[in-house]
Design a protein around this motif. Structure first.
Motif, short mmCIF file in Angstrom:
data_model
loop_
_atom_site.label_atom_id
_atom_site.label_comp_id
_atom_site.label_asym_id
_atom_site.label_seq_id
_atom_site.Cartn_x
_atom_site.Cartn_y
_atom_site.Cartn_z
N ASN A 144 4.82 3.41 -3.36
CA ASN A 144 4.48 2.51 -4.46
C ASN A 144 3.36 3.05 -5.32
O ASN A 144 3.14 2.60 -6.44
CB ASN A 144 4.10 1.13 -3.90
CG ASN A 144 4.11 0.05 -4.96
OD1 ASN A 144 4.88 0.11 -5.92
ND2 ASN A 144 3.27 -0.95 -4.80
N GLY B 109 4.58 -5.65 1.29
CA GLY B 109 6.00 -5.65 1.63
C GLY B 109 6.24 -4.99 2.98
O GLY B 109 7.07 -5.45 3.78
N SER C 26 5.90 -2.33 -1.39
CA SER C 26 4.45 -2.47 -1.56
C SER C 26 3.78 -2.52 -0.18
O SER C 26 4.43 -2.68 0.86
CB SER C 26 4.14 -3.75 -2.34
OG SER C 26 4.40 -4.89 -1.55
N THR D 218 3.38 -9.55 -8.24
CA THR D 218 4.32 -8.62 -8.86
C THR D 218 4.99 -9.26 -10.07
O THR D 218 5.18 -8.62 -11.10
CB THR D 218 5.38 -8.16 -7.84
OG1 THR D 218 4.72 -7.51 -6.75
CG2 THR D 218 6.39 -7.23 -8.47
N CYS E 175 10.10 -11.18 -4.48
CA CYS E 175 9.12 -10.84 -5.51
C CYS E 175 7.90 -11.74 -5.38
O CYS E 175 8.02 -12.97 -5.51
CB CYS E 175 9.73 -10.98 -6.90
SG CYS E 175 8.62 -10.51 -8.24
N THR F 103 8.40 -6.69 -1.93
CA THR F 103 6.97 -7.00 -2.08
C THR F 103 6.59 -8.11 -1.11
O THR F 103 7.42 -8.62 -0.36
CB THR F 103 6.63 -7.37 -3.54
OG1 THR F 103 7.27 -8.59 -3.90
CG2 THR F 103 7.05 -6.27 -4.49
#
Length: 206
Positions: free
Chosen positions: A80, A41, A38, A106, A102, A11
């Motif tokens: 995603n 990401g 994501s 998220t 992370c 992410t």
């Protein structure tokens, strides 16, 4: 650790090098890695590692950086947005998951079981099925909501592994720091590794 399927989510928090090092090591071990990234990401990989590290080029990138051993495993890339993907169901025998890095968004989604996308839903599956979930937050300083969300995740059964590399191993490069964090993540997932030396009680002079 039993089974050979692990989910890895990337992410939009800084720390792309930790993600690709972890991915490379899992593949080298012959794991089937189910990767979900994501939108931020995907941008993170390009911004921090360059255009050669995009998802579409990730295997050649890993091979060039970490060697041909990454071909021992297999990689399945999920959107995603695909809440119908295999890892969105508890009946799919994915044994563990790591979110590396992370983002705080998220983290909040996982802490509150929102399941708005595949990363959050897959993490929720790990928690409800009592499987290993490793969350690697990268943020400083931490806000009170972020700290509380980490506590909620830990109380739900996740292992929170902040991206805080150590220095007792006397790292000489960014790759050494990435090895340390990837090793910590692998340990949390249940794997033995030799990515950094075990603490012996003293620092050897060099």
């Amino acid at each position: 650790m039993s089974g050979n399927s692990v989910a890895l989510a990337i992410t939009g928090a800084s720390g792309a090098l930790y993600a690709v090092r972890t991915l490379a090591e899992l593949l080298t071990r012959g794991m089937n890695v189910e990767l979900v990234v994501s939108d931020y990401g995907r941008r993170l990989l390009r911004d921090e590692l360059g255009d050669e590290a995009t998802i579409e080029k990730i295997i050649p990138y890993l091979t060039a950086k970490y060697g041909a051993g990454v071909s021992a495993g297999s990689l399945a890339v999920h959107s995603n947005r695909d809440l119908g993907a295999t890892i969105a169901s508890g009946s799919h025998r994915c044994t563990a998951m790591a979110i590396v890095p992370c983002s705080m968004k998220t983290l909040a989604g996982v802490a509150h079981g929102l399941s708005r996308n595949l990363v959050e839903r897959s993490a929720d599956v790990m928690l409800k099925e009592h499987r290993r979930l490793v969350i690697v937050p990268r943020e400083t300083p931490m806000s009170l909501p972020a700290l509380r969300n980490m506590v909620l995740c830990a109380e739900a059964g996740a292992l929170v592994v902040p991206a805080m590399p150590a220095f007792y191993q006397q790292p000489k490069s960014l790759d050494d720091l990435a090895d340390f964090m990837a090793g910590k993540i692998l340990s949390a997932l249940g794997f033995e590794h030799e990515l950094y030396p075990a603490w012996t009680g003293k620092v050897e002079s060099k």
